[in-house]
Design an enzyme around this catalytic site. Structure first.
Site, short mmCIF file in Angstrom:
data_model
loop_
_atom_site.label_atom_id
_atom_site.label_comp_id
_atom_site.label_asym_id
_atom_site.label_seq_id
_atom_site.Cartn_x
_atom_site.Cartn_y
_atom_site.Cartn_z
CE1 TYR A 186 -2.32 3.21 2.72
CE2 TYR A 186 -3.61 2.62 0.79
CZ TYR A 186 -3.35 3.47 1.85
OH TYR A 186 -4.14 4.59 2.05
CG ASP A 240 5.83 3.38 0.51
OD1 ASP A 240 4.64 3.34 0.16
OD2 ASP A 240 6.22 3.93 1.56
CE LYS A 283 2.83 4.60 8.09
NZ LYS A 283 1.46 4.60 8.63
#
Ligand code: KE4
Length: 439
Positions: A151, A246, A279
């Site tokens: 994702y 990612d 994050k």
């Protein structure tokens, strides 16, 4: 099953959920929070400190989500709180450059050797979307390769499932995404080298980029094998496609240098061409980034022809939070201690399950972990999703009833912070052992 050892009253959570559902779709601002996969009532967090949060009914939980990764220092770390308090007194947002953005960019580039430049944005979705646009602009190509189970945020081109075969491109996984938007997206099976070889043999000259979660936290916890990752790198180099890592979840979470530093230990000289982060670099505030070589990044506006922008990009309060967090994780021994603590959790859960004859396996890297009610670790999405969802839900709720908050979905990863103590890990393992033993 032993009587719940915590307050079973969730009436305030339930009332809040009903109130929320009247005004916010599904009662939440991000789908996974709704407990749809596991059932039951989501816990509305009242406050959090260290490894814990307290819900609307005043119940304390050991938090193994930590905002899905950002809270690597635990909640309310004093140094981070102080940095944010100081920053807000200077101003919330200016829409103009600040020194702290430069400091954060310098820190990220210094700590991630593959990066020469970065652009700060506000979410992982925005970072991944922008990185893909930049890869397409820099290569003049349209096709992108992603993997099932990975994702990269909810931009249209990435909400896609595999086509009927390798020659066919993806189809949308979400309503509202026109088929033509995903027609350039090829979805392959994670860890499948044959798929990769065939896809590049068919389309290599048209591929702008391959984007991958190097350790996939959106399939709970699945590592890309070294041979698979080696081929990703080689085929991208051979065909002139950009390899995008990612690391929104793994960046500064699995190691100071991210997952790319872990793979560089097995693949000499390994580097991706671009990296997406989020994050941890925001420490819990809205901040993400994408970066790469100077040659690629300088094709971004205002220098180059690839447009990208954001009102709150590099927000001065978020950069203060991120910088304070990054300073703390660089303290000597931080990741050694965090990795050992996380491994002790996975080992303890595995031993408790084995003792009760329950199929269970897990893995971890740094402060990120995953576990499966399976005999062996899955290598791809189909295997992960083939696990017994009802058994997972029973385990999830048994632990929740004992004050342990794991991810409310079997395809999500878990996170340990430096605030989780050895006794917290022991209490978690003990609660699991009681469940596995049928108590
Ligand atoms: P955000 O847009 O949610 O900041 O980041 C998107 C994203 C990109 N890349 C990776 C590897 C990610 O894990 C994420 C977001 N992670 C999810 C948890 N699986 C966030 C939780 C949620 O969606 O509420």
């Amino acid at each position: 099953m032993e009587q719940s050892s915590i307050n079973p009253d969730t009436s305030r959570n339930t009332a809040l959920f009903e109130r929320a559902k009247k005004l916010i779709p599904g009662g939440v601002n991000s789908p996974v929070r709704a407990f749809k996969a596991v059932g039951g009532t989501p816990r509305f967090v009242q406050r959090a400190q260290g490894a814990y949060f307290w819900d609307a009914d005043g119940q304390r939980y050991l938090d193994y989500i930590g905002s899905w990764g950002p809270m690597i220092l635990g909640h309310g770390h004093p140094v981070v709180v102080e940095a944010v308090q100081k920053a807000v007194l200077e101003g919330f947002s200016f829409g103009a450059p600040t020194e702290r953005e430069v400091e954060l960019a310098e820190e990220i580039v210094r700590l991630v050797p593959s990066l020469e430049m970065v652009r700060l944005v506000s979410s992982g979705t925005e970072a991944a979307m922008s990185a893909i646009r930049l890869a397409r602009g820099a290569t003049g190509r349209s096709k992108i390769v992603k993997f099932e189970g990975c994702y990269h945020g909810h931009s249209d081109a990435l909400l896609v499932k595999a086509g009927s075969g390798l020659a066919t491109f993806g189809s949308p996984t979400s309503a509202g995404v026109p088929p033509e938007v995903v027609q350039h997206t090829l979805v392959l099976e994670y860890n499948n080298v044959a798929h990769l070889e065939e896809a590049f043999a068919l389309h290599g000259s048209e591929v702008a980029c391959l984007i991958i979660e190097p350790i996939c936290g959106n399939m709970n916890f699945v590592r890309a094998s070294v041979p698979f990752m080696t081929r990703c790198r080689e085929l991208c180099t051979q065909h002139g496609a950009l390899l995008i890592f990612d690391e929104v979840m793994t960046g500064f979470r699995v190691a100071l240098g991210g997952a790319q530093s872990v793979y560089a230990q097995s693949i000499p000289g390994f580097k991706p061409d671009m990296t997406v982060m989020g994050k941890v670099i925001g420490g819990g505030m809205p901040l993400a980034a994408f970066g790469g070589t100077r040659a690629v990044m300088e094709q971004l506006a205002p220098l180059g022809a690839v447009y990208q922008a954001g009102t709150l990009s590099g927000n001065p309060v978020a950069t203060a939070c991120g910088l304070a967090t990054l300073h703390e994780v660089q303290k000597p021994g931080f990741y050694d201690a965090l990795g050992a603590r996380t491994r002790s959790l996975v080992a303890g859960l595995t031993q408790a399950a084995a003792k009760a004859g329950v199929p269970f396996c897990g893995d971890s890297e740094g402060g990120m972990f995953g576990f499966f009610l399976l005999e062996q670790l899955p290598q791809n999405y189909a295997t992960v999703m083939g696990t017994d969802g009802l058994a997972f839900n029973r385990f999830f709720h048994a632990m929740l009833d004992r004050g342990v908050y794991f991810a409310p979905a079997l395809y999500e990863a878990g996170f340990v912070s430096s605030a989780h103590s050895a006794s917290d890990i022991d209490a978690t393992v003990d609660a699991a052992a009681r469940f596995f033993a049928g108590n």
